[in-house]
Motif scaffolding. Structure first.
Motif, short mmCIF file in Angstrom:
data_model
loop_
_atom_site.label_atom_id
_atom_site.label_comp_id
_atom_site.label_asym_id
_atom_site.label_seq_id
_atom_site.Cartn_x
_atom_site.Cartn_y
_atom_site.Cartn_z
N ARG A 181 22.20 74.93 20.00
CA ARG A 181 23.28 74.34 20.79
C ARG A 181 23.59 72.96 20.21
NH1 ARG A 181 19.65 75.58 25.07
NH2 ARG A 181 20.29 77.26 26.46
N GLY A 182 24.63 72.34 20.75
CA GLY A 182 24.90 70.94 20.42
C GLY A 182 25.47 70.72 19.03
N ASP A 202 12.64 72.19 16.83
CA ASP A 202 13.78 71.39 17.29
C ASP A 202 15.04 71.85 16.55
OD1 ASP A 202 14.46 69.40 14.92
OD2 ASP A 202 12.27 69.47 15.07
N ALA A 203 16.20 71.50 17.11
CA ALA A 203 17.47 72.04 16.60
C ALA A 203 17.71 71.70 15.13
CB ALA A 203 18.62 71.52 17.46
N HIS A 204 17.45 70.46 14.74
CA HIS A 204 17.67 70.06 13.35
C HIS A 204 16.81 70.87 12.40
CE1 HIS A 204 18.48 67.49 9.88
NE2 HIS A 204 17.17 67.44 9.68
N LEU A 208 26.79 67.23 23.37
CA LEU A 208 26.45 67.17 24.79
C LEU A 208 26.91 65.86 25.41
CD1 LEU A 208 24.96 68.19 27.34
CD2 LEU A 208 22.88 67.15 26.42
N GLU A 263 21.63 61.44 19.19
CA GLU A 263 20.73 62.58 19.18
C GLU A 263 21.47 63.90 19.46
OE1 GLU A 263 17.46 62.00 21.81
OE2 GLU A 263 17.08 59.95 21.12
N ASN A 264 22.45 63.85 20.36
CA ASN A 264 23.18 65.07 20.72
C ASN A 264 24.62 64.70 21.05
OD1 ASN A 264 24.10 67.53 21.74
ND2 ASN A 264 22.14 68.01 22.70
#
Length: 305
Positions: free
Chosen positions: A146-147, A127-129, A201, A197-198
């Protein structure tokens, strides 16, 4: 003139004794004396005064010593850089990715100068984190993300801009509009990740909706993409946005994917690196990022309605 002669000259100049200089260099004293004399003949000047019981530098020797030391430092720097480059070309490059990169990962690899010859890539889907934290900790060399607009302690290289596409039930009347105006979706609930969360976005989509003249109606909480798409395919009256690279994940004929008319809602994809990334590797990745960004931007421009 040979580099070893410079080494011998500096050693004798610092020790002021041919025997101690020879011990320091791990060679015999005659070899040191011979090479220093050869250097003096080539330079046509004396570097040392040997007339007394001690060895001293002549004025010429004193003047040349700083340049000699600089030459040796340059040699050490040259050798160290060559070693780093050799290690880099053979090293494994660990990269964090998402599951929705699709062919964009191929585009990035194709854009690498020399196709990243000599480098073995190892990819981890996280995941991004976690991707960002792993780069900070040094367990990943880089990560696609992203994000985010900033990441303390990391350098973000812009790779490309993704124009988001709308996913809605194929049976819905709006599914027949291609391209779709964002304002057409004003009455339909939006499934989107919460702002906590984002935020990038969420803010981009809400801002675009307001610009189109409406406040989006938020539907049920967004879960994972596959689950949300399954619910949309089952006929849930709602819509969501997704990245075009994730389109292959839509296997149901009950879900329609439509581009937006006018200015698209775009999200930037970055390559995250540590601030102290190796300069040679940073140069290579910056060149690749510029190349792939140009290519993707041209592709997106050609697809716009």
């Amino acid at each position: 003139m040979e580099l070893r002669q410079i080494q011998y000259f500096v050693a004798v100049a610092e020790e002021l004794h041919f025997g101690r200089a020879a011990e320091r260099l791990h060679i015999g004293q005659p070899a040191v004396s011979q090479q220093v004399r050869r250097l003096e003949r080539e330079l046509r000047t004396r570097l040392f005064d040997r007339s007394g019981r001690t060895v001293t530098l002549t004025p010429v020797g004193q003047a040349l010593l700083p340049e000699a030391r600089e030459l040796l430092r340059a040699m050490d720097s040259f050798a160290a850089k060559a070693e780093r480059l050799a290690e880099q070309s053979e090293a494994t490059f660990r990269v964090g990715i998402s599951s929705a990169l699709g062919e964009r990962l191929d585009d990035f690899l194709d854009a690498l100068p020399g196709r990243g010859d000599g480098t073995r890539f190892e990819f981890q889907t996280l995941d991004a984190h976690t991707r960002l934290e792993e780069v900070r900790a040094g367990r990943l060399d880089a990560a696609f993300v992203r994000g985010v607009e900033s990441a303390p302690g990391l350098r973000l290289l812009t790779l490309w801009h993704d124009p988001l596409v709308v996913a809605l039930p194929a049976a819905h009347p709006l599914a027949g509009r291609d391209p779709l105006d964002l304002a057409d979706l004003a009455e339909l609930p939006l499934r989107i990740a919460a702002r906590t969360e984002n935020p990038v976005l969420f803010d981009a989509v809400v801002t675009a909706c307001r610009k189109a003249g409406f406040e989006p109606v938020l539907g049920p909480p967004f879960t994972r993409l596959q689950e949300t798409l399954a619910e949309i395919g089952a006929g849930a009256a709602c819509w969501t946005l997704m990245y075009p690279t994730a389109a292959p994940m839509v296997s149901s004929r009950r879900v329609a994917l439509l581009p937006l008319n006018g200015d698209p809602i775009t999200m930037r994809m970055f390559l995250a690196l540590r601030e102290n990334a190796d300069p040679g590797r940073l140069e290579l990745l910056t060149a690749a990022s510029t190349q792939v960004r140009r290519m993707v931007d041209e592709e997106n421009q050609s697809r716009r309605p």
